[in-house]
Structure formats: C-alpha cells, structure tokens
Design a protein around this motif. Structure first.
Motif, PDB file in Angstrom:
ATOM      1  N   VAL A  74       0.823  -1.210   0.000  1.00 53.58           N
ATOM      2  CA  VAL A  74       0.000   0.000   0.000  1.00 53.58           C
ATOM      3  C   VAL A  74       0.861   1.265   0.000  1.00 53.58           C
ATOM      4  O   VAL A  74       0.508   2.253  -0.633  1.00 53.58           O
ATOM      5  CB  VAL A  74      -0.963   0.000   1.205  1.00 53.58           C
ATOM      6  CG1 VAL A  74      -1.620   1.348   1.415  1.00 53.58           C
ATOM      7  CG2 VAL A  74      -2.037  -1.066   1.010  1.00 53.58           C
ATOM      8  N   THR A  75       1.979   1.226   0.693  1.00 51.23           N
ATOM      9  CA  THR A  75       2.796   2.438   0.830  1.00 51.23           C
ATOM     10  C   THR A  75       3.688   2.711  -0.374  1.00 51.23           C
ATOM     11  O   THR A  75       4.418   3.697  -0.380  1.00 51.23           O
ATOM     12  CB  THR A  75       3.669   2.367   2.098  1.00 51.23           C
ATOM     13  OG1 THR A  75       4.521   1.220   2.021  1.00 51.23           O
ATOM     14  CG2 THR A  75       2.814   2.318   3.346  1.00 51.23           C
ATOM     15  N   ARG A  76       3.616   1.876  -1.376  1.00 54.64           N
ATOM     16  CA  ARG A  76       4.422   2.090  -2.591  1.00 54.64           C
ATOM     17  C   ARG A  76       3.477   2.410  -3.742  1.00 54.64           C
ATOM     18  O   ARG A  76       2.891   1.506  -4.346  1.00 54.64           O
ATOM     19  CB  ARG A  76       5.264   0.855  -2.857  1.00 54.64           C
ATOM     20  CG  ARG A  76       6.244   0.685  -1.696  1.00 54.64           C
ATOM     21  CD  ARG A  76       7.239  -0.362  -1.932  1.00 54.64           C
ATOM     22  NE  ARG A  76       8.305  -0.228  -0.935  1.00 54.64           N
ATOM     23  CZ  ARG A  76       8.807  -1.235  -0.273  1.00 54.64           C
ATOM     24  NH1 ARG A  76       8.371  -2.453  -0.490  1.00 54.64           N
ATOM     25  NH2 ARG A  76       9.778  -1.040   0.580  1.00 54.64           N
ATOM     26  N   PRO A  77       3.309   3.689  -4.038  1.00 52.93           N
ATOM     27  CA  PRO A  77       2.293   4.090  -5.014  1.00 52.93           C
ATOM     28  C   PRO A  77       2.503   3.557  -6.431  1.00 52.93           C
ATOM     29  O   PRO A  77       1.563   3.503  -7.216  1.00 52.93           O
ATOM     30  CB  PRO A  77       2.342   5.620  -5.002  1.00 52.93           C
ATOM     31  CG  PRO A  77       3.565   5.996  -4.268  1.00 52.93           C
ATOM     32  CD  PRO A  77       4.004   4.827  -3.451  1.00 52.93           C
ATOM     33  N   ARG A 119      -4.837  -6.883  -3.804  1.00 57.02           N
ATOM     34  CA  ARG A 119      -5.398  -5.977  -4.813  1.00 57.02           C
ATOM     35  C   ARG A 119      -6.554  -5.170  -4.236  1.00 57.02           C
ATOM     36  O   ARG A 119      -6.583  -3.950  -4.348  1.00 57.02           O
ATOM     37  CB  ARG A 119      -5.869  -6.756  -6.040  1.00 57.02           C
ATOM     38  CG  ARG A 119      -6.273  -5.834  -7.206  1.00 57.02           C
ATOM     39  CD  ARG A 119      -7.074  -6.576  -8.259  1.00 57.02           C
ATOM     40  NE  ARG A 119      -8.390  -6.980  -7.773  1.00 57.02           N
ATOM     41  CZ  ARG A 119      -9.419  -6.153  -7.584  1.00 57.02           C
ATOM     42  NH1 ARG A 119      -9.310  -4.869  -7.821  1.00 57.02           N
ATOM     43  NH2 ARG A 119     -10.567  -6.618  -7.144  1.00 57.02           N
ATOM     44  N   THR A 120      -7.488  -5.831  -3.587  1.00 58.30           N
ATOM     45  CA  THR A 120      -8.633  -5.104  -3.037  1.00 58.30           C
ATOM     46  C   THR A 120      -8.218  -4.213  -1.870  1.00 58.30           C
ATOM     47  O   THR A 120      -8.767  -3.128  -1.699  1.00 58.30           O
ATOM     48  CB  THR A 120      -9.762  -6.062  -2.601  1.00 58.30           C
ATOM     49  OG1 THR A 120      -9.262  -6.986  -1.649  1.00 58.30           O
ATOM     50  CG2 THR A 120     -10.351  -6.788  -3.788  1.00 58.30           C
ATOM     51  N   GLY A 121      -7.225  -4.648  -1.101  1.00 56.45           N
ATOM     52  CA  GLY A 121      -6.723  -3.812  -0.013  1.00 56.45           C
ATOM     53  C   GLY A 121      -6.105  -2.528  -0.517  1.00 56.45           C
ATOM     54  O   GLY A 121      -6.323  -1.449   0.043  1.00 56.45           O
ATOM     55  N   ILE A 122      -5.335  -2.630  -1.587  1.00 56.84           N
ATOM     56  CA  ILE A 122      -4.723  -1.440  -2.173  1.00 56.84           C
ATOM     57  C   ILE A 122      -5.800  -0.482  -2.678  1.00 56.84           C
ATOM     58  O   ILE A 122      -5.748   0.719  -2.423  1.00 56.84           O
ATOM     59  CB  ILE A 122      -3.741  -1.835  -3.303  1.00 56.84           C
ATOM     60  CG1 ILE A 122      -2.449  -2.346  -2.670  1.00 56.84           C
ATOM     61  CG2 ILE A 122      -3.477  -0.690  -4.255  1.00 56.84           C
ATOM     62  CD1 ILE A 122      -1.446  -2.882  -3.650  1.00 56.84           C
ATOM     63  N   VAL A 123      -6.790  -0.999  -3.368  1.00 59.30           N
ATOM     64  CA  VAL A 123      -7.874  -0.152  -3.874  1.00 59.30           C
ATOM     65  C   VAL A 123      -8.582   0.532  -2.705  1.00 59.30           C
ATOM     66  O   VAL A 123      -8.790   1.747  -2.714  1.00 59.30           O
ATOM     67  CB  VAL A 123      -8.867  -0.977  -4.720  1.00 59.30           C
ATOM     68  CG1 VAL A 123     -10.128  -0.186  -5.025  1.00 59.30           C
ATOM     69  CG2 VAL A 123      -8.204  -1.439  -6.014  1.00 59.30           C
ATOM     70  N   ALA A 124      -8.947  -0.234  -1.692  1.00 54.10           N
ATOM     71  CA  ALA A 124      -9.698   0.327  -0.564  1.00 54.10           C
ATOM     72  C   ALA A 124      -8.881   1.329   0.237  1.00 54.10           C
ATOM     73  O   ALA A 124      -9.381   2.403   0.604  1.00 54.10           O
ATOM     74  CB  ALA A 124     -10.176  -0.804   0.347  1.00 54.10           C
ATOM     75  N   MET A 125      -7.626   1.018   0.511  1.00 60.06           N
ATOM     76  CA  MET A 125      -6.814   1.880   1.368  1.00 60.06           C
ATOM     77  C   MET A 125      -6.353   3.152   0.663  1.00 60.06           C
ATOM     78  O   MET A 125      -6.007   4.124   1.328  1.00 60.06           O
ATOM     79  CB  MET A 125      -5.627   1.115   1.908  1.00 60.06           C
ATOM     80  CG  MET A 125      -6.021   0.004   2.846  1.00 60.06           C
ATOM     81  SD  MET A 125      -4.602  -0.992   3.305  1.00 60.06           S
ATOM     82  CE  MET A 125      -4.842  -1.112   5.063  1.00 60.06           C
ATOM     83  N   ARG A 126      -6.365   3.163  -0.644  1.00 62.92           N
ATOM     84  CA  ARG A 126      -5.899   4.346  -1.381  1.00 62.92           C
ATOM     85  C   ARG A 126      -7.024   5.268  -1.818  1.00 62.92           C
ATOM     86  O   ARG A 126      -6.755   6.344  -2.336  1.00 62.92           O
ATOM     87  CB  ARG A 126      -5.100   3.911  -2.613  1.00 62.92           C
ATOM     88  CG  ARG A 126      -3.768   3.315  -2.242  1.00 62.92           C
ATOM     89  CD  ARG A 126      -2.985   2.986  -3.475  1.00 62.92           C
ATOM     90  NE  ARG A 126      -1.708   2.384  -3.123  1.00 62.92           N
ATOM     91  CZ  ARG A 126      -0.952   1.724  -3.981  1.00 62.92           C
ATOM     92  NH1 ARG A 126      -1.325   1.595  -5.241  1.00 62.92           N
ATOM     93  NH2 ARG A 126       0.192   1.209  -3.593  1.00 62.92           N
ATOM     94  N   GLN A 127      -8.252   4.879  -1.641  1.00 66.91           N
ATOM     95  CA  GLN A 127      -9.327   5.759  -2.082  1.00 66.91           C
ATOM     96  C   GLN A 127      -9.621   6.812  -1.018  1.00 66.91           C
ATOM     97  O   GLN A 127      -9.349   6.608   0.165  1.00 66.91           O
ATOM     98  CB  GLN A 127     -10.566   4.975  -2.463  1.00 66.91           C
ATOM     99  CG  GLN A 127     -11.305   4.316  -1.335  1.00 66.91           C
ATOM    100  CD  GLN A 127     -12.482   3.523  -1.867  1.00 66.91           C
ATOM    101  OE1 GLN A 127     -12.469   3.030  -2.977  1.00 66.91           O
ATOM    102  NE2 GLN A 127     -13.504   3.401  -1.071  1.00 66.91           N
ATOM    103  N   PRO A 128     -10.160   7.952  -1.446  1.00 72.42           N
ATOM    104  CA  PRO A 128     -10.473   9.020  -0.483  1.00 72.42           C
ATOM    105  C   PRO A 128     -11.423   8.528   0.605  1.00 72.42           C
ATOM    106  O   PRO A 128     -12.276   7.669   0.371  1.00 72.42           O
ATOM    107  CB  PRO A 128     -11.142  10.089  -1.348  1.00 72.42           C
ATOM    108  CG  PRO A 128     -10.659   9.818  -2.742  1.00 72.42           C
ATOM    109  CD  PRO A 128     -10.450   8.331  -2.811  1.00 72.42           C
ATOM    110  N   LYS A 129     -11.276   9.111   1.788  1.00 72.77           N
ATOM    111  CA  LYS A 129     -12.009   8.662   2.974  1.00 72.77           C
ATOM    112  C   LYS A 129     -13.523   8.597   2.762  1.00 72.77           C
ATOM    113  O   LYS A 129     -14.166   7.640   3.175  1.00 72.77           O
ATOM    114  CB  LYS A 129     -11.690   9.598   4.143  1.00 72.77           C
ATOM    115  CG  LYS A 129     -12.367   9.227   5.422  1.00 72.77           C
ATOM    116  CD  LYS A 129     -12.047  10.200   6.524  1.00 72.77           C
ATOM    117  CE  LYS A 129     -12.818   9.862   7.764  1.00 72.77           C
ATOM    118  NZ  LYS A 129     -12.823  10.942   8.727  1.00 72.77           N
TER     119      LYS A 129
END
Length: 136
Positions: A74-77, A119-129
């Motif tokens: 997640v921390t690597r864009p 994959r789903t974690g990255i999508v969820a954690m990177r989207q606006p609050k």
C-alpha cells in the motif's frame, strides 16, 4: 507435547525456495513488473528469502516470516491494483512449470486468494475517505 503444524498441501521448503527463485528470475525480465520490483528490491537473494519465508509460513505454517506485506504494498504508489493479475498469471506459469499439477493448482489457488486480498486492499486503502467503495 506440541504437534507439528499441518501443511496446507504436500510440498517441502526446497520446492518453495525453487519456485520463488524461478519466479523472481522471470520477474526481473518482465517488461511491466520488472521495473516496479527493481525500484524497490536492492538485494534479490534477501528478497527471495523473505518471500520464500512468507510462503513457507502460508503453506507449511512455519513461523518463518514476520512482516506486514499489505502495508509494504500500500505504501508504494507505483504498485498498482492492475499489477496483481499480471503477477498472478506469471506466478501460475512458474508453478505449472516447476511443480506437479496438483501442487501447482493448490498453490495457485492460495496465491489467488492472497493476491486478490492485496489488490482489493490497495484499492480500498488508497481511495479518499468519503468516497464510495470500489467493488471491482
């Protein structure tokens, strides 16, 4: 008296190490994934050992891995959700080249579940609050 943990399927640590080494040899050559990995991995043998430990933990239930792979991804864009299907396709190919069919299918199924979770974690954690969830 404690019993040994039961492996998810019949495979040994040497087979896991071999698959991981062959997979990362392919990753380094891959036109899409190779540059992403190369920008983060500075010591390939160390990385391969860490990932082999991850798989030994996931499959053999060894206590050989510690870390937070979701946080790392997640921390690597530059690691994108769309990289995971490519990663999985290549991983499946290596599994089927290196292992008997049953082992390859069992490990591939586990990799699919883990990869989809990333994959789903990255999508969820990177989207606006306050954004609606992305379901694809």
């Amino acid at each position: 008296m404690s019993a040994d943990p039961i492996a998810r399927f019949d495979i040994n640590a040497q087979e896991i190490d071999r698959v991981v080494a062959r997979f990362y040899a392919q990753i380094r050559l891959h036109p899409v994934l190779g540059p992403v990995f190369a920008s983060h991995v500075t010591d390939w043998p160390e990385h391969e050992e860490k990932i082999a430990a991850f798989w030994r933990n996931a499959i053999l239930r060894q206590k050989s891995y510690s870390g937070n792979p979701m946080q790392v991804h997640v921390t690597r864009p530059d690691i994108k959700a769309e990289h995971f299907p490519i990663w999985l396709e290549l991983f499946h190919k290596v599994l089927h080249q290196e292992l008997p069919n049953l082992q390859a299918r069992q490990w591939a199924a586990l990799a699919d579940r883990i990869g989809e979770g990333f994959r789903t974690g990255i999508v969820a954690m990177r989207q606006p609050k306050d954004a609606p969830p992305k379901l694809f």
